[in-house]
Design a protein around this motif. Structure first.
Motif, PDB file in Angstrom:
ATOM      1  N   THR A  31       0.824  -1.206   0.000  1.00 14.56           N
ATOM      2  CA  THR A  31       0.000   0.000   0.000  1.00 14.56           C
ATOM      3  C   THR A  31       0.859   1.257   0.000  1.00 14.56           C
ATOM      4  O   THR A  31       0.615   2.197  -0.774  1.00 14.56           O
ATOM      5  CB  THR A  31      -0.946   0.014   1.218  1.00 14.56           C
ATOM      6  OG1 THR A  31      -1.686  -1.207   1.224  1.00 14.56           O
ATOM      7  CG2 THR A  31      -1.901   1.176   1.156  1.00 14.56           C
ATOM      8  N   CYS A  32       1.873   1.270   0.829  1.00 17.89           N
ATOM      9  CA  CYS A  32       2.773   2.438   0.854  1.00 17.89           C
ATOM     10  C   CYS A  32       3.608   2.493  -0.423  1.00 17.89           C
ATOM     11  O   CYS A  32       3.935   3.589  -0.896  1.00 17.89           O
ATOM     12  CB  CYS A  32       3.670   2.387   2.087  1.00 17.89           C
ATOM     13  SG  CYS A  32       2.796   2.753   3.623  1.00 17.89           S
TER      14      CYS A  32
ATOM     15  N   CYS B 173       4.962  -3.317   6.872  1.00 21.56           N
ATOM     16  CA  CYS B 173       3.741  -2.607   7.269  1.00 21.56           C
ATOM     17  C   CYS B 173       3.730  -2.257   8.755  1.00 21.56           C
ATOM     18  O   CYS B 173       3.987  -3.093   9.604  1.00 21.56           O
ATOM     19  CB  CYS B 173       2.520  -3.450   6.926  1.00 21.56           C
ATOM     20  SG  CYS B 173       0.975  -2.638   7.351  1.00 21.56           S
TER      21      CYS B 173
ATOM     22  N   CYS C 234      -1.729   1.709   6.820  1.00 27.57           N
ATOM     23  CA  CYS C 234      -1.940   1.512   5.377  1.00 27.57           C
ATOM     24  C   CYS C 234      -2.945   2.492   4.779  1.00 27.57           C
ATOM     25  O   CYS C 234      -2.766   2.947   3.654  1.00 27.57           O
ATOM     26  CB  CYS C 234      -2.408   0.099   5.101  1.00 27.57           C
ATOM     27  SG  CYS C 234      -1.552  -1.142   6.051  1.00 27.57           S
ATOM     28  N   ASP C 235      -3.992   2.826   5.528  1.00 26.64           N
ATOM     29  CA  ASP C 235      -4.999   3.738   4.985  1.00 26.64           C
ATOM     30  C   ASP C 235      -4.499   5.177   4.932  1.00 26.64           C
ATOM     31  O   ASP C 235      -5.167   6.043   4.381  1.00 26.64           O
ATOM     32  CB  ASP C 235      -6.298   3.651   5.808  1.00 26.64           C
ATOM     33  CG  ASP C 235      -6.092   3.997   7.265  1.00 26.64           C
ATOM     34  OD1 ASP C 235      -4.988   3.736   7.794  1.00 26.64           O
ATOM     35  OD2 ASP C 235      -7.028   4.528   7.879  1.00 26.64           O
ATOM     36  N   LYS C 236      -3.324   5.421   5.504  1.00 23.05           N
ATOM     37  CA  LYS C 236      -2.754   6.769   5.496  1.00 23.05           C
ATOM     38  C   LYS C 236      -1.334   6.770   4.934  1.00 23.05           C
ATOM     39  O   LYS C 236      -0.519   7.604   5.296  1.00 23.05           O
ATOM     40  CB  LYS C 236      -2.745   7.349   6.906  1.00 23.05           C
ATOM     41  CG  LYS C 236      -4.129   7.518   7.509  1.00 23.05           C
ATOM     42  CD  LYS C 236      -4.021   8.025   8.928  1.00 23.05           C
ATOM     43  CE  LYS C 236      -5.390   8.088   9.578  1.00 23.05           C
ATOM     44  NZ  LYS C 236      -5.301   8.261  11.019  1.00 23.05           N
TER      45      LYS C 236
ATOM     46  N   ASP D 283       2.653   9.442   8.932  1.00 22.13           N
ATOM     47  CA  ASP D 283       1.890   8.928   7.798  1.00 22.13           C
ATOM     48  C   ASP D 283       1.589  10.067   6.827  1.00 22.13           C
ATOM     49  O   ASP D 283       2.058  11.194   7.010  1.00 22.13           O
ATOM     50  CB  ASP D 283       0.607   8.227   8.266  1.00 22.13           C
ATOM     51  CG  ASP D 283      -0.289   9.146   9.089  1.00 22.13           C
ATOM     52  OD1 ASP D 283      -0.166  10.379   8.976  1.00 22.13           O
ATOM     53  OD2 ASP D 283      -1.102   8.626   9.862  1.00 22.13           O
ATOM     54  N   GLN D 284       0.835   9.743   5.807  1.00 18.87           N
ATOM     55  CA  GLN D 284       0.455  10.709   4.769  1.00 18.87           C
ATOM     56  C   GLN D 284       1.671  11.494   4.268  1.00 18.87           C
ATOM     57  O   GLN D 284       1.625  12.723   4.106  1.00 18.87           O
ATOM     58  CB  GLN D 284      -0.633  11.650   5.294  1.00 18.87           C
ATOM     59  CG  GLN D 284      -1.905  10.890   5.637  1.00 18.87           C
ATOM     60  CD  GLN D 284      -3.018  11.775   6.151  1.00 18.87           C
ATOM     61  OE1 GLN D 284      -2.821  12.634   6.994  1.00 18.87           O
ATOM     62  NE2 GLN D 284      -4.206  11.565   5.619  1.00 18.87           N
TER      63      GLN D 284
END
Ligand code: FES
Length: 153
Positions: free
Chosen positions: A83-84, A120, A124-126, A138-139
């Motif tokens: 994801t990243c 991980c 993952c969502d960020k 993150d982000q």
């Protein structure tokens, strides 16, 4: 040096027992005490557990909180999981390498920063995400990642 490490490994195996399930916590303690797990430590742990050096090394090199070579004051761990990776990990890596003037896996000459990968870290969502020592970010964008590492003096 070998005798000191051997004595310390023996103390830890007396404390935890030399069962395979205790290998990780013993390596973690040794890593905290010595900074990284060099060949002498790996060999002594292998002797104490009666397993191969390869097995000890494979455990030591799998976990991001264990190091098998000298590290800098700040260890930057960039997430390389899918994801990243899709969220721009390569551009962030290029920015960090350029800023620090090192390649992935290296430590700056002043021993301030080490650049490494991590798997991980649950953000993952960020993504993209990275850690600097125990701090998670993150982000990330390339410029944000560079600003973050500059904040570590
Ligand atoms: S894939 Fe990077 S934090 Fe999960």
């Amino acid at each position: 040096m070998i005798e000191i490490v051997r004595d310390r490994v023996n103390e830890l195996t007396d404390k935890y027992d030399n069962k395979r399930e205790n290998l990780l916590c013993i390596l973690e303690e040794l890593g905290q005490e010595y900074g990284f797990l060099d060949e002498t430590i790996v060999n002594e742990v292998a002797r104490a557990f009666n397993i191969s050096q390869t097995e000890v090394f494979s455990v030591a090199s799998f976990y991001h909180f264990l190091n098998t070579k000298p590290i800098g004051k700040y260890v930057i761990r960039l997430c390389r999981t899918i994801t990243c990776d899709l969220a721009g990990k390569d551009k962030i890596l290029s920015a960090l390498e350029s800023e620090l003037d090192i390649k992935m896996g290296e430590t700056t000459h002043d021993k301030k920063y080490t650049l490494d990968y991590a798997n991980c870290m649950g953000m993952c969502d960020k993504g993209s995400a990275m850690m600097v020592n125990d701090d998670i970010y993150d982000q990330l964008t390339p410029s944000r990642a560079v600003e973050i590492i500059k904040s570590y003096k």
